[in-house]
Design a protein around this motif. Sequence first.
Motif, PDB file in Angstrom:
ATOM      1  N   ARG A 134       0.850  -1.190   0.000  1.00  0.00           N
ATOM      2  CA  ARG A 134       0.000   0.000   0.000  1.00  0.00           C
ATOM      3  C   ARG A 134       0.886   1.241   0.000  1.00  0.00           C
ATOM      4  O   ARG A 134       1.976   1.248   0.558  1.00  0.00           O
ATOM      5  N   ARG A 135       0.419   2.291  -0.633  1.00  0.00           N
ATOM      6  CA  ARG A 135       1.224   3.503  -0.758  1.00  0.00           C
ATOM      7  C   ARG A 135       1.580   4.099   0.602  1.00  0.00           C
ATOM      8  O   ARG A 135       2.638   4.715   0.766  1.00  0.00           O
ATOM      9  N   ASP A 136       0.702   3.905   1.597  1.00  0.00           N
ATOM     10  CA  ASP A 136       0.972   4.451   2.926  1.00  0.00           C
ATOM     11  C   ASP A 136       1.606   3.423   3.864  1.00  0.00           C
ATOM     12  O   ASP A 136       1.688   3.625   5.073  1.00  0.00           O
ATOM     13  N   SER A 137       2.093   2.306   3.309  1.00  0.00           N
ATOM     14  CA  SER A 137       2.676   1.240   4.128  1.00  0.00           C
ATOM     15  C   SER A 137       4.036   1.662   4.701  1.00  0.00           C
ATOM     16  O   SER A 137       4.812   2.359   4.036  1.00  0.00           O
ATOM     17  N   PRO A 138       4.343   1.212   5.923  1.00  0.00           N
ATOM     18  CA  PRO A 138       5.666   1.471   6.487  1.00  0.00           C
ATOM     19  C   PRO A 138       6.759   0.614   5.846  1.00  0.00           C
ATOM     20  O   PRO A 138       7.948   0.829   6.084  1.00  0.00           O
ATOM     21  N   VAL A 139       6.359  -0.366   5.045  1.00  0.00           N
ATOM     22  CA  VAL A 139       7.321  -1.235   4.367  1.00  0.00           C
ATOM     23  C   VAL A 139       7.915  -0.492   3.176  1.00  0.00           C
ATOM     24  O   VAL A 139       7.221  -0.177   2.206  1.00  0.00           O
ATOM     25  N   LYS A 140       9.202  -0.195   3.254  1.00  0.00           N
ATOM     26  CA  LYS A 140       9.894   0.511   2.180  1.00  0.00           C
ATOM     27  C   LYS A 140      10.866  -0.397   1.419  1.00  0.00           C
ATOM     28  O   LYS A 140      11.375  -0.027   0.365  1.00  0.00           O
TER      29      LYS A 140
END
Length: 305
Positions: free
Chosen positions: A145-151
């Motif tokens: 998701r665009r707002d996910s903390p996973v980078k």
Amino acid sequence: MLARASSARGFAALSLGALALLGLVTPAPAIEVLSGTLKKVRESGAITLGYRESSLPFSFLDATGKPVGYALDLCLEVVDDVAKEVGLPNLAVRYEPVTSENRIPAVVSGKIDLECGSTTANPERRRQVAFSPVTYFSATKLLVRRDSPVKSYRDLADRKVAVTAGTTNEGALRSLFAQLKIPATIVTGRDHAESFAMVKDGRADALGLDDVLLYGLLAGAGPEGASFKVLPDKLSFEPYGLMFRKDDPDFAGVVAGTFGRLAESRELRWLYEKWFLKRLPNGERLNVPMSDELRTNFQVIGLQD
């Protein structure tokens, strides 16, 4: 009586020989013996193509439920050449849906004759089946998701990652997590659409899949696709090919001949642009230019700039 019969036979042979020299008698043509898939197709009058339902833009169902895509177009070019090879201009084409899990057994068992999807041609699979020249080069990436903390894949500790059962992505991610000791949980979907749904509804934090298939899922999602993004890390290398039965040199020769024809006529380039640069049936564009690796691969088999 015997002498008379022998003379008659000799005269007949001489007469036929003379007529043949004059071009009035056509020698019987040599009978070509077909084998493997070509024999199967000739005897049944049909060829069966395996397709995927949600591997956009390679193989998917359009709004009318018809199988379409880049791999399907390539397969239909092969079908045209198979029809000429077996002498059946009205060769029937049958379509059979396959999944990541059952596609290889479907080819090996004879349920389908040619698989038209997004299958990675790796050494392990080549022990069971054969592949066409490479049709695309992809890489495993992650969608979140665009707002996910996973980078990055490094942020997946104690999180769930969806994959499609039977794909090379699953093995690549399991190997990566084991090697780097990342305690992530793998969850599997039956097909790409189901795997994507897991991220949509929160059952998974990320989706691991070939990058071009991720772009295809986003394009197929319409406005909802803007809520997701594909991370830049390349986690594996995936060369695609059309899949068919191994140890079938005659059929393999037809497939190779088709790709050579398409390369020399530049149709390979046109087909690529049709599915990766132009508008898809749903009106979206992938905007994925041909990679240098794929261009070089096509040039090797005859594509001219």
